[in-house]
Design an enzyme around this catalytic site. Sequence first.
Site, PDB file in Angstrom:
ATOM      1  N   HIS A 206       0.709  -1.553  -0.414  1.00 45.29           N
ATOM      2  CA  HIS A 206       0.333   0.033   0.062  1.00 45.29           C
ATOM      3  C   HIS A 206       0.990   1.075   0.139  1.00 45.29           C
ATOM      4  CE1 HIS A 206       0.559   1.284   4.356  1.00 45.29           C
ATOM      5  NE2 HIS A 206       0.542  -0.192   4.603  1.00 45.29           N
ATOM      6  N   THR A 242      -3.958 -19.020   3.107  1.00 43.59           N
ATOM      7  CA  THR A 242      -3.399 -19.013   1.860  1.00 43.59           C
ATOM      8  C   THR A 242      -3.373 -17.884   1.630  1.00 43.59           C
ATOM      9  OG1 THR A 242      -6.006 -20.893   2.575  1.00 43.59           O
ATOM     10  CG2 THR A 242      -5.713 -19.223   0.263  1.00 43.59           C
ATOM     11  N   CYS A 334       0.661   5.134  12.714  1.00 43.52           N
ATOM     12  CA  CYS A 334       0.519   3.800  13.803  1.00 43.52           C
ATOM     13  C   CYS A 334       0.429   4.649  15.096  1.00 43.52           C
ATOM     14  CB  CYS A 334       1.601   3.289  14.275  1.00 43.52           C
ATOM     15  SG  CYS A 334       1.933   2.245  12.433  1.00 43.52           S
TER      16      CYS A 334
HETATM   17  C1  LIG Z   1       8.775   1.849   7.588  1.00 37.08           C
HETATM   18  C2  LIG Z   1       7.567   1.256   8.510  1.00 37.08           C
HETATM   19  N1  LIG Z   1       7.690   0.193   8.224  1.00 37.08           N
HETATM   20  C3  LIG Z   1       6.753  -0.568   8.044  1.00 37.08           C
HETATM   21  C4  LIG Z   1       5.317  -0.823   8.206  1.00 37.08           C
HETATM   22  C5  LIG Z   1       3.898  -0.668   8.519  1.00 37.08           C
HETATM   23  O1  LIG Z   1       3.952  -1.496   7.339  1.00 37.08           O
HETATM   24  P1  LIG Z   1       1.937  -1.915   7.084  1.00 37.08           P
HETATM   25  O2  LIG Z   1       1.269  -0.871   7.233  1.00 37.08           O
HETATM   26  O3  LIG Z   1       2.163  -2.534   5.574  1.00 37.08           O
HETATM   27  O4  LIG Z   1       1.513  -2.859   8.147  1.00 37.08           O
HETATM   28  C6  LIG Z   1       5.427   0.929   8.054  1.00 37.08           C
HETATM   29  C7  LIG Z   1       3.962   2.053   7.478  1.00 37.08           C
HETATM   30  O5  LIG Z   1       3.960   2.768   7.955  1.00 37.08           O
HETATM   31  C8  LIG Z   1       6.170   2.087   7.584  1.00 37.08           C
HETATM   32  O6  LIG Z   1       6.359   2.711   6.993  1.00 37.08           O
END
Ligand SMILES: Cc1ncc(COP(=O)(O)O)c(C=O)c1O
Length: 386
Positions: A206, A242, A334
């Site tokens: 994404h 899967t 996050c």
């Molecule tokens: C540097 C980094 N690592 C890991 C992730 C996590 O990826 P995903 O959203 O596909 O779980 C992100 C997403 O913001 C990211 O920017």
Amino acid sequence: MQVMAAYLDHAAGSPMRAAAAAALVEALGRAGNPSSVHRHGQAARAMLEDARERLAALLDCAPLDVVLTSGGTESVNLAITGAYRAGAAAGRRGVLAPGGEHAATVETIDALVSSEGAELVPLPVDGDGRLSPAVLTGALDEHGAPALVTALWANNEVGTVNDVPALAGAARAAAVPLHVDAVAAFGSVPVRFRASGAALLSVSAHKVGGPPGIGALVVDRSVRLEPVLHGGGQERGLRSGTQQAAAARAFAVAAEAATEDLEREADRLRRLRDRALAGVLAALPGAVVRGADPAVPGARLPGNLHLTVPGANGEDLLLLLDMAGVSVSTGSACLAGVARVSPVLLAMGLPAEEARGALRITFGHSSTEADVDALLAALPALAAVA
Ligand SMILES: Cc1ncc(COP(=O)(O)O)c(C=O)c1O
């Protein structure tokens, strides 16, 4: 009054590219589990393996090295937990990680420390958020035989790009596997697995205009890795479940589009970013750019602008821009909605007071001059809280 809406939060996730969405929708209607032996299953398997080959070509690795996962978070969890468990079985309990890593890394290591006896060796980063290869070499000399080293290819908040080949050289010299979280880097700067020398590498669809919920961990065959998910033994036994053939296909389509003209697209994004930067500095003269110097080629992700505004609260800036139709962030998605200053900025040595005024503005494939116009038009509203 007409609101000029603009999406300037590509680091949190890019909208799906039309070609990827079309590939996904078309493939979702097909029957068949890639593990089934009948013709429908074999057709799904062929689609999955075609996607894997295309991703491997883009990532500079063998198709067999590509372990498909549910996204960046799972890839990082598998890399760190899997390499730690394999190392711990041989008495290697150290996990070397710089400050300012993504939550997927920080929380995975915390869990291993609290429940599996891992020993975190924190590595300092410089004022731009960069891990120096000399710092890594020093830590490896001091800490014997750790289970693994992990580091970002590019920081997802401030956009600073690490010298991954040099970090990998240091790790290889100590015979320690290096995992690189390339989720923020892939599709923005050249990410080549073999050439980098890393042992493990995480990417996510994404962030490159593919569907959320699929990603990959590239695993060099020399690396010992314990699986985290147990079940049907798919993905070389490293990731049971899967397989999502349709999403893998859309990931490959998006990744091809993101990487096919990387330099030209990087130039375009840099121009948008630099115009936005000039506008922000004119409207908020006290604002300070954080992360690597945008003028130094290759030092920073081309679509990343990150600033702190003295005396301001990043959440207030974000909400005012949102009211004006402009979507940005204060840092990692996050941590959105959590009243916490960015651990990335703290790791870079900023006092909490300065880190509170963080604003991240990120550009991507759908960004245009009109988005910058909308941002510039909204900036005067920020003067009230800056
Ligand atoms: C540097 C980094 N690592 C890991 C992730 C996590 O990826 P995903 O959203 O596909 O779980 C992100 C997403 O913001 C990211 O920017």
